[in-house]
Design a protein around this motif. Sequence first.
Motif, PDB file in Angstrom:
ATOM      1  N   THR A 114       1.084  -1.400  -0.162  1.00  0.00           N
ATOM      2  CA  THR A 114       0.283   0.207  -0.160  1.00  0.00           C
ATOM      3  C   THR A 114       0.612   1.251  -0.383  1.00  0.00           C
ATOM      4  N   LEU A 115       0.047   2.542  -0.675  1.00  0.00           N
ATOM      5  CA  LEU A 115       1.053   3.409  -0.733  1.00  0.00           C
ATOM      6  C   LEU A 115       0.752   4.337   0.459  1.00  0.00           C
ATOM      7  N   LYS A 116       1.790   5.220   1.244  1.00  0.00           N
ATOM      8  CA  LYS A 116       2.029   6.047   2.330  1.00  0.00           C
ATOM      9  C   LYS A 116       1.145   7.411   1.368  1.00  0.00           C
ATOM     10  N   GLU A 117       0.467   7.806   2.373  1.00  0.00           N
ATOM     11  CA  GLU A 117      -0.054   9.394   1.732  1.00  0.00           C
ATOM     12  C   GLU A 117       0.581  10.483   1.588  1.00  0.00           C
ATOM     13  N   SER A 118       2.084  10.411   1.781  1.00  0.00           N
ATOM     14  CA  SER A 118       2.366  11.277   0.852  1.00  0.00           C
ATOM     15  C   SER A 118       3.194  10.696  -0.619  1.00  0.00           C
TER      16      SER A 118
END
Length: 297
Positions: free
Chosen positions: A63-67
């Motif tokens: 999954t991708l971090k918000e940044s």
Amino acid sequence: MGEKPEMNMIPDLCLEQDARMWMAWAENLLCSSGVPNPRVDAEAIMASALGMGRLDLYLDPRTLKESERGNFFDLVKRRCSREPLQYILGEVSFYGRSFHVTPDVLIPRPETELLVEACLGRIKSPRRILDVGTGSGCIAVTLACERPEAIVLAVDSEENALSVALSNARRHEVLDRVQILCGDLATAIGSGCRADLIVANLPYIPLPAFDRLQTEVRDFEPESALCGGEDGLLLIRRLIADLPRLLQPAGLIALEIGEDHGEAVQSLFEETRSFGKVEVIQDLSGRNRMAFAVRTR
């Protein structure tokens, strides 16, 4: 092509989706924007956003971090505007090496790799090489890497382009043998500094053809590096006329040219009365793309 996609909308995906799902979203968006090869570009943008190899995106999806999502969205938005992927990533592969590129320089093409390969096959041990209109420095740096005995003079009229060339020479550790010079064509080169090999990928697009170029080229790459005047030969004509001053006897000149320029370039060489037969070579698409000539007197 359909309506232009709205990039301000949050993708209709769960924020916990992994990189593969975000790439699928980006691929659809890029396709809707008319971007060629949307899947390849989506993968390249995700790899850049995450600092991963493209294969790792599938071998180890996460999954991708918000940044990271924010960075990915910004890069996709730029590509949807048809900004070239190479400018977005700031990198391009050329002759097996990675080169830094910015909108100040023309994006190196596979056709120019063919030009370099042909030069290397025709002259084995040049002592001095001149690259006229160096741009990113991809030709000069590659030749310096492939011919470590040579000194390479890299000339361009644009200081911002020369900054890019300088960074690429530093990256590939050839600054001690690549001299970066600012000047109009070869005016910065003294008459006593003749080269064994001169290479030039000068602007050769005729002005009337400029508006028909692909959007990525026409709207983003520097026009000064593309357009060669009304017939596409403005700078090539000037350089050929100056070759007797710049090239050693038996030296080789290698030019990248437009597909319709073969006969005109041959005539320009004949006018100098300093060259033998001009060899016009086609690219992988079967179009005239390179001209070679050896100085005979």
